[in-house]
Structures are given as structure tokens and as C-alpha cells.
Design a protein around this motif. Structure first.
Motif, PDB file in Angstrom:
ATOM      1  N   THR A 160       0.900  -1.118  -0.105  1.00  0.00           N
ATOM      2  CA  THR A 160      -0.189  -0.218  -0.197  1.00  0.00           C
ATOM      3  C   THR A 160       0.906   1.310  -0.169  1.00  0.00           C
ATOM      4  OG1 THR A 160      -1.492   1.263   1.343  1.00  0.00           O
ATOM      5  CG2 THR A 160      -0.315  -0.086   2.469  1.00  0.00           C
ATOM      6  N   ASP A 161       1.926   1.300   0.541  1.00  0.00           N
ATOM      7  CA  ASP A 161       3.042   2.373   0.614  1.00  0.00           C
ATOM      8  C   ASP A 161       3.631   2.605  -0.712  1.00  0.00           C
ATOM      9  OD1 ASP A 161       2.847   2.647   3.548  1.00  0.00           O
ATOM     10  OD2 ASP A 161       3.824   0.788   3.703  1.00  0.00           O
ATOM     11  N   TYR A 162       3.476   1.847  -1.612  1.00  0.00           N
ATOM     12  CA  TYR A 162       3.963   2.016  -3.216  1.00  0.00           C
ATOM     13  C   TYR A 162       2.876   2.813  -3.863  1.00  0.00           C
ATOM     14  CZ  TYR A 162       7.534  -1.668  -2.434  1.00  0.00           C
ATOM     15  OH  TYR A 162       8.462  -2.437  -1.863  1.00  0.00           O
ATOM     16  N   LYS A 163       1.421   2.672  -3.300  1.00  0.00           N
ATOM     17  CA  LYS A 163       0.438   3.001  -4.195  1.00  0.00           C
ATOM     18  C   LYS A 163       0.664   4.554  -4.549  1.00  0.00           C
ATOM     19  CE  LYS A 163      -3.176   4.185  -2.677  1.00  0.00           C
ATOM     20  NZ  LYS A 163      -4.410   4.012  -1.708  1.00  0.00           N
ATOM     21  N   PRO A 164       0.686   5.639  -3.735  1.00  0.00           N
ATOM     22  CA  PRO A 164       0.923   6.947  -4.055  1.00  0.00           C
ATOM     23  C   PRO A 164       1.796   7.294  -5.188  1.00  0.00           C
ATOM     24  CG  PRO A 164       0.985   6.848  -1.624  1.00  0.00           C
ATOM     25  CD  PRO A 164       1.031   5.342  -2.116  1.00  0.00           C
ATOM     26  N   PHE A 165       2.822   6.405  -5.137  1.00  0.00           N
ATOM     27  CA  PHE A 165       3.904   6.719  -6.245  1.00  0.00           C
ATOM     28  C   PHE A 165       3.340   6.196  -7.523  1.00  0.00           C
ATOM     29  CE2 PHE A 165       5.943   6.163  -2.210  1.00  0.00           C
ATOM     30  CZ  PHE A 165       6.341   7.429  -2.112  1.00  0.00           C
ATOM     31  N   LEU A 166       2.775   5.168  -7.452  1.00  0.00           N
ATOM     32  CA  LEU A 166       2.160   4.369  -8.587  1.00  0.00           C
ATOM     33  C   LEU A 166       0.917   5.336  -9.255  1.00  0.00           C
ATOM     34  CD1 LEU A 166       2.471   0.707  -7.482  1.00  0.00           C
ATOM     35  CD2 LEU A 166       3.688   1.766  -9.601  1.00  0.00           C
ATOM     36  N   VAL A 167       0.252   5.847  -8.503  1.00  0.00           N
ATOM     37  CA  VAL A 167      -0.892   6.747  -8.797  1.00  0.00           C
ATOM     38  C   VAL A 167      -0.312   7.886  -9.749  1.00  0.00           C
ATOM     39  CG1 VAL A 167      -2.667   8.287  -8.081  1.00  0.00           C
ATOM     40  CG2 VAL A 167      -2.676   5.808  -7.052  1.00  0.00           C
ATOM     41  N   SER A 168       0.810   8.657  -8.918  1.00  0.00           N
ATOM     42  CA  SER A 168       1.306   9.696  -9.581  1.00  0.00           C
ATOM     43  C   SER A 168       1.705   9.437 -11.089  1.00  0.00           C
ATOM     44  CB  SER A 168       2.641  10.158  -8.839  1.00  0.00           C
ATOM     45  OG  SER A 168       2.013  11.049  -7.470  1.00  0.00           O
ATOM     46  N   ALA A 218       1.949  10.047   0.605  1.00  0.00           N
ATOM     47  CA  ALA A 218       1.389  10.839  -0.213  1.00  0.00           C
ATOM     48  C   ALA A 218       1.869  12.213  -0.400  1.00  0.00           C
ATOM     49  CB  ALA A 218      -0.163  11.195   0.360  1.00  0.00           C
ATOM     50  N   GLY A 219       2.536  12.710   0.610  1.00  0.00           N
ATOM     51  CA  GLY A 219       3.440  13.892   0.356  1.00  0.00           C
ATOM     52  C   GLY A 219       4.630  13.721  -0.561  1.00  0.00           C
ATOM     53  N   ALA A 220       5.154  12.719  -0.406  1.00  0.00           N
ATOM     54  CA  ALA A 220       6.221  12.463  -1.401  1.00  0.00           C
ATOM     55  C   ALA A 220       5.775  12.390  -2.787  1.00  0.00           C
ATOM     56  CB  ALA A 220       7.237  11.185  -0.664  1.00  0.00           C
ATOM     57  N   GLY A 246       3.102  21.428   4.066  1.00  0.00           N
ATOM     58  CA  GLY A 246       3.059  20.096   4.956  1.00  0.00           C
ATOM     59  C   GLY A 246       4.333  19.186   4.936  1.00  0.00           C
ATOM     60  N   ALA A 247       5.519  20.060   4.562  1.00  0.00           N
ATOM     61  CA  ALA A 247       6.413  19.032   4.331  1.00  0.00           C
ATOM     62  C   ALA A 247       7.115  18.207   5.582  1.00  0.00           C
ATOM     63  CB  ALA A 247       7.587  19.860   3.471  1.00  0.00           C
ATOM     64  N   THR A 248       6.619  18.591   6.800  1.00  0.00           N
ATOM     65  CA  THR A 248       7.119  18.154   7.800  1.00  0.00           C
ATOM     66  C   THR A 248       6.530  16.829   7.810  1.00  0.00           C
ATOM     67  OG1 THR A 248       5.430  19.451   9.075  1.00  0.00           O
ATOM     68  CG2 THR A 248       7.985  20.136   9.196  1.00  0.00           C
ATOM     69  N   HIS A 249       5.407  16.545   7.363  1.00  0.00           N
ATOM     70  CA  HIS A 249       4.914  15.195   7.298  1.00  0.00           C
ATOM     71  C   HIS A 249       5.956  14.155   6.629  1.00  0.00           C
ATOM     72  CE1 HIS A 249       0.924  15.216   8.868  1.00  0.00           C
ATOM     73  NE2 HIS A 249       0.499  16.341   8.128  1.00  0.00           N
ATOM     74  N   ILE A 250       6.474  14.747   5.520  1.00  0.00           N
ATOM     75  CA  ILE A 250       7.324  14.035   4.622  1.00  0.00           C
ATOM     76  C   ILE A 250       8.689  13.568   5.702  1.00  0.00           C
ATOM     77  CG2 ILE A 250       8.785  14.187   2.465  1.00  0.00           C
ATOM     78  CD1 ILE A 250       6.599  15.956   1.351  1.00  0.00           C
ATOM     79  N   ASP A 251       8.943  14.792   6.425  1.00  0.00           N
ATOM     80  CA  ASP A 251      10.242  14.520   7.129  1.00  0.00           C
ATOM     81  C   ASP A 251      10.129  13.214   8.086  1.00  0.00           C
ATOM     82  OD1 ASP A 251      11.203  16.726   6.160  1.00  0.00           O
ATOM     83  OD2 ASP A 251      10.389  18.275   7.866  1.00  0.00           O
ATOM     84  N   ARG A 252       9.019  12.812   8.524  1.00  0.00           N
ATOM     85  CA  ARG A 252       8.810  11.677   9.422  1.00  0.00           C
ATOM     86  C   ARG A 252       9.573  10.341   8.699  1.00  0.00           C
ATOM     87  NH1 ARG A 252       2.909  10.449  11.132  1.00  0.00           N
ATOM     88  NH2 ARG A 252       4.189   8.925  12.021  1.00  0.00           N
ATOM     89  N   ARG A 271      -1.123  19.958  -0.763  1.00  0.00           N
ATOM     90  CA  ARG A 271      -0.752  19.579   0.716  1.00  0.00           C
ATOM     91  C   ARG A 271      -0.629  18.246   0.922  1.00  0.00           C
ATOM     92  NH1 ARG A 271      -0.409  21.973   5.401  1.00  0.00           N
ATOM     93  NH2 ARG A 271      -0.905  24.019   4.728  1.00  0.00           N
ATOM     94  N   ALA A 272       0.657  17.910   1.737  1.00  0.00           N
ATOM     95  CA  ALA A 272       0.831  16.695   2.094  1.00  0.00           C
ATOM     96  C   ALA A 272       0.137  16.403   3.288  1.00  0.00           C
ATOM     97  CB  ALA A 272       2.338  16.483   2.322  1.00  0.00           C
ATOM     98  N   HIS A 273      -0.601  15.142   3.265  1.00  0.00           N
ATOM     99  CA  HIS A 273      -1.414  14.730   4.703  1.00  0.00           C
ATOM    100  C   HIS A 273      -0.662  13.608   5.343  1.00  0.00           C
ATOM    101  CE1 HIS A 273      -4.672  17.534   4.155  1.00  0.00           C
ATOM    102  NE2 HIS A 273      -4.865  17.272   2.605  1.00  0.00           N
ATOM    103  N   ASP A 274       0.168  12.987   4.675  1.00  0.00           N
ATOM    104  CA  ASP A 274       0.801  11.788   5.310  1.00  0.00           C
ATOM    105  C   ASP A 274       2.242  11.650   4.581  1.00  0.00           C
ATOM    106  OD1 ASP A 274       1.094   9.297   3.527  1.00  0.00           O
ATOM    107  OD2 ASP A 274      -1.060   9.869   3.434  1.00  0.00           O
TER     108      ASP A 274
END
Ligand code: EPU
Length: 426
Positions: A314-322, A382-384, A401-407, A376-379
Motif C-alpha cells: 500500500t505504501d507504493y500506491k501513491p507513487f504508482l498513482v502519480s 502521499a506527500g512524497a 506540510g513538508a514536515t509530514h514527509i520528514d517523518r 498539501r501533504a497529509h501523510d
């Protein structure tokens, strides 16, 4: 180091970038190191972890361990974790709320001290995220739970090995029950465990601490031992590379074109992703040193369906959607893990993406070009994925919301600059 709470520099600004080129280093896996840090609680003494990414979720886990009386020193991608004999066994709400992964201290605390109190994590951007499977699995070993004032309290006079059946291969539940079972009396067989590479890393680490864990077919077999000790290694236990960070750069190459070598990425850990990317016309070759991705021209669409490992994460999905937003043709994306994990699609639509959602499906019709927009990055992921989309969009994309990405990312912006992307943080 990344600053999770800094009000400044919370925006990443991506410009349309031409073909990417060069080499990028893939750091240690977030979803492994957080669990290894929790596993340290199982044994008093000095633990050393190496290849630790400089990300804010690690900072939070350090704070959580310190709140319980552990001393943590962090330098040069290493953590020295001194676990005392006596500890506070409570994980407070203000930390658990900021990082759900905190729940994995439950198993180790129960195993070592016979008690634990952990604030109940709330929902998040993926929708409700229950912990019922964690609790049922620990109950089958003999733990007793009660909840009051938003906390969950657990006690176990003795943990006894048994057959634990997970109705779904939950990553967190597998980790929690595994870390409890290593010190239980007798043998535990975990049926239907998660099999992600990060679980394999935890198994290796626990075995280096003296645990007896092995695979019995697709089950995990754990023979409980009375005592564990810090893993002995002069350089520290090396965390496996982050396959999701690797996926981020693979997607960037797919969207911008070019040829980039991902040093330390492990192809075996992302076999299904590599198959999918190959289907989409990203050319991938790998060796022991890493993975090279090459892409020229417009990608082809493909259907995507997320599943537990070895399925597509599921973590790959946002990248594949992009990637699908600018590929030729139509891709149907089905999310089977976190039903609420489609929120960032509204942000992609703001960039001109043609995406229709229906329940846990999304139909992505590729357009020639996205158009840069404030989003806006919400997680983390998704942000990346929005950042990656911004590199292929006309004009400027501001991801707030880049601090989400820093996580979950160490220096995402500098790493992208290093392979030729036009991107900055402000
Ligand atoms: N679930 C339950 N009950 C439970 C546990 C899980 O219903 O007791 C459900 C969840 O609600 C979800 C599904 O089972 O629908 C999968 O959850 P799982 O427990 O496998 O996930 P997790 O341990 O909470 C980890 C990663 C996630 C990753 C998932 C799936 C960490 C810290 N997090 O979460 O990573 O998406 O596994 O692979 O390891 C990220 O890195 O950004 C991230 C979210």
C-alpha cells in the motif's frame, strides 16, 4: 536533522525537471528501525543500531524510549540505546498520538515486565486503524487488558507459548506478538503472520539477541527463552534499506525520465514493484550494490492492486498513482489495505490529474502533462508522491506540510537535487 515541528520551511517547491541522472543512496528502513528500537526494551544493557535514517519518526521513538527511562545517543546514523534494569512501563498519549508505531512497545514491555500501559492511538489520515488483532494475539499468550481514560493497561503474570492465529497478516500485530513470544514459556506458532522484509529484519535482530525464531513454512515459530541480551556486534546491527524510499526515486525516474542508480536498494525486497514498473516501461536492472532504473518517453498504464507482502505494498500506491496520471492509457487502482488512503487524490486533481474514485478503487486516465499547483501533504508517502508529481508538472508545485514527509525521509530534497531535479524547500 529534520525538525518535525518547525513552522518554517514547511513547503517543498518542485519545478518541472528534465531527465534525472546520477546516483542516490537509499537509507535505513523507517518501518524496520522503529521496531528494532522497541525490541531493545527486551534486554537490559547497551544496544547499537547502525544505518539509522535521520528522520523525525526516529526522533519520536527516541523520545518515547527516553520517557520510559532509556538513554539514547544518536550520531552518524547510529543509535546507542542503553536500557536500564528498571523502567517506567507507560507510553504516554502525547507521544503515541504523534506516532502510531509506538504501539509496538506493548509486546516487549509485557514480555519483560509483565505489565504495560500504552495510550490508545486514535484514527489518522488512512481512516480508522484498530489494534484489535494486536490485543487478541497477546491475549492468546496470556495477557489481560483493560482500558480506562484513553489508556490500555496490560498485565501478564506469565506468557505461555501457543498457536496464535492472525485473521489478517497485520504488520504491527505480528511484531507485537513476536516480541512478546520470544520470552514466553514454550513454543508459539504464529499463523498467517506478516512477511514484509521488515519482519525478517526484526526476526534477525531478535535472534542476534538470543531469541529462537524461525520460519516453519509460512508460519513463524518462536521458542521462548528466559533471557535476551543486546546483539553483539562492534559496528552495531545494520538496519535494512528502505524499500519505500527506493520506490520514491524509482517513481521520480519513471515520471521525469533518465537513468539513476539507487545504491543499497535491495531488488529482492521489492520484486512485485519491479514487475509493475517494468510493465509500465521503466527499465530496471539490479546487482548486489543496488538497483538502476532507466526510463525514456511516456510510460504505459497498468492496473494496481495493493496486498500484504509479497503483494504490492500500500505504501507504493501513491507513487504508482502519480506515475499513472501522466502515463498513456487508463490504470485501475484498488486499495485493499487502508480504505481511507485516497485523500491525496484530490490534491493530484488540483494538478490536472484525471482520477475518478469509487469506494476503494480509483480510475486514473493518463494526461499528457500535469500542471503545477499549491497542494498539501497529509501523510508521509502521499506527500512524497505529490513532490514526485511536481517534478513532472508544468510550472511550479508547492507542497505544503513538508514536515509530514520528514517523518520518513532524510533529505528528500537534497537527494533529488543530487540527481538533477529542480526542487527546493522554503
Ligand atoms: N488492522 C486491524 N486491526 C489490527 C491491526 C491492523 O484491523 O489490530 C488493519 C488496519 O486497519 C489496516 C490493515 O489491518 O487496514 C493493515 O494494517 P497493518 O497492521 O498491517 O499496518 P501497520 O502495522 O499499522 C505498517 C506500516 C505502514 C504500512 C502498513 C502496511 C509501520 C510503522 N507502518 O502499519 O507504513 O502501510 O504496515 O504495510 O511499520 C508508512 O510507512 O507511512 C506506513 C503507513
Amino acid at each position: 536533522m529534520n525538525e518535525p515541528d518547525s513552522g518554517e520551511l514547511d513547503t517543498i517547491v518542485a519545478q518541472r525537471s528534465s531527465a534525472l541522472d546520477g546516483e542516490v543512496h537509499i537509507g535505513g528502513a523507517k518501518n524496520s528501525v522503529l521496531k528494532l528500537m522497541a525490541a531493545c526494551l527486551l534486554a537490559e544493557g547497551r544496544h547499537v543500531l547502525a544505518n539509522v535514517p535521520d528522520i523525525s519518526d526516529v526522533t519520536l521513538m527516541c523520545e518515547l524510549l527516553e520517557a520510559m527511562g532509556v538513554t539514547v545517543t544518536r550520531a552518524d546514523h547510529r543509535l546507542v540505546i542503553d536500557v536500564p534494569e528498571e523502567m517506567d512501563t507507560a507510553a504516554p498519549y502525547h507521544l503515541v498520538e504523534r506516532m502510531r508505531a509506538s504501539i509496538v512497545v506493548l509486546g516487549p514491555l509485557l514480555a519483560r515486565f509483565g505489565k504495560a500501559r500504552v495510550a490508545l492511538p486514535g484514527g489518522d489520515d488512512f481512516g480508522p486503524r484498530p489494534i484489535d488483532m494486536h490485543l487478541r494475539a497477546l491475549e492468546s499468550l496470556g495477557a489481560v487488558f483493560s482500558t480506562a481514560h484513553g489508556d490500555i493497561s496490560a498485565t501478564a503474570e506469565v506468557l505461555t507459548g501457543t498457536d496464535v492465529v492472525l485473521e489478517y497478516p497485520s504488520v504491527g500485530a505480528t511484531e507485537n506478538v513476536l516480541m512478546a513470544a520470544v520470552r514466553a514459556k514454550g513454543r508459539t506458532l504464529i499463523h498467517n503472520p506478516a512477511r514484509e522484509p521488515e519482519i525478517g529484519d526484526l526476526v534477525n535482530f531478535l535472534n542476534q539477541m538470543g531469541a529462537q525464531v524461525g520460519w516453519a513454512g509460512d508460519r513463524l515459530a518462536v521458542d521462548g527463552v528466559e533471557r535476551l541480551a543486546p546483539a553483539r556486534s562492534t559496528d552495531g546491527y545494520r538496519v535494512i534499506p528502505d524499500r519505500i524510499e527506493a520506490a520514491t526515486f524509482l517513481a521520480a525516474v519513471g515520471m521525469c525520465g533518465g537513468s539513476v542508480f539507487l545504491r543499497d536498494a535491495v531488488a529482492d525486497h521489492m520484486a512485485m514493484l519491479i514487475r509493475k514498473l517494468t510493465e509500465m516501461d521503466v527499465h530496471i536492472v539490479s546487482d548486489a550494490a543496488g538497483v538502476r532504473a532507466t526510463a525514456t518517453g511516456r510510460l504505459s498504464s497498468a492496473d494496481v492492486s495493493t496486498l500484504p507482502y509479497p503483494g504490492l505494498a500500500t505504501d507504493y500506491k501513491p507513487f504508482l498513482v502519480s506515475m499513472l496520471t501522466t502515463a498513456s492509457g487508463v490504470g485501475i487502482v484498488t486499495e485493499n489495505i487502508f480504505t481511507g488512503r485516497f485523500r491525496y487524490i484530490d490534491e493530484l486533481r488540483r494538478m490536472g490529474a484525471d482520477i475518478r474514485t469509487e469506494g476503494h478503487h480509483a480510475v486514473v486516465r493518463g494526461t499528457e502533462r500535469l500542471s503545477g499547483a499549491p497542494v498539501r501533504a497529509h501523510d508521509i508517502r502521499a506527500g512524497a508522491a505529490l513532490v514526485v508529481a511536481g517534478l513532472a508538472a508544468e510550472g511550479e508545485t508547492e507542497v505544503a506540510g513538508a514536515t509530514h514527509i520528514d517523518r520518513g525521509y532524510e533529505d528528500l530534497v537534497s537527494k533529488l537535487v543530487g540527481i538533477g531535479a529542480t526542487i527546493t524547500r522554503r
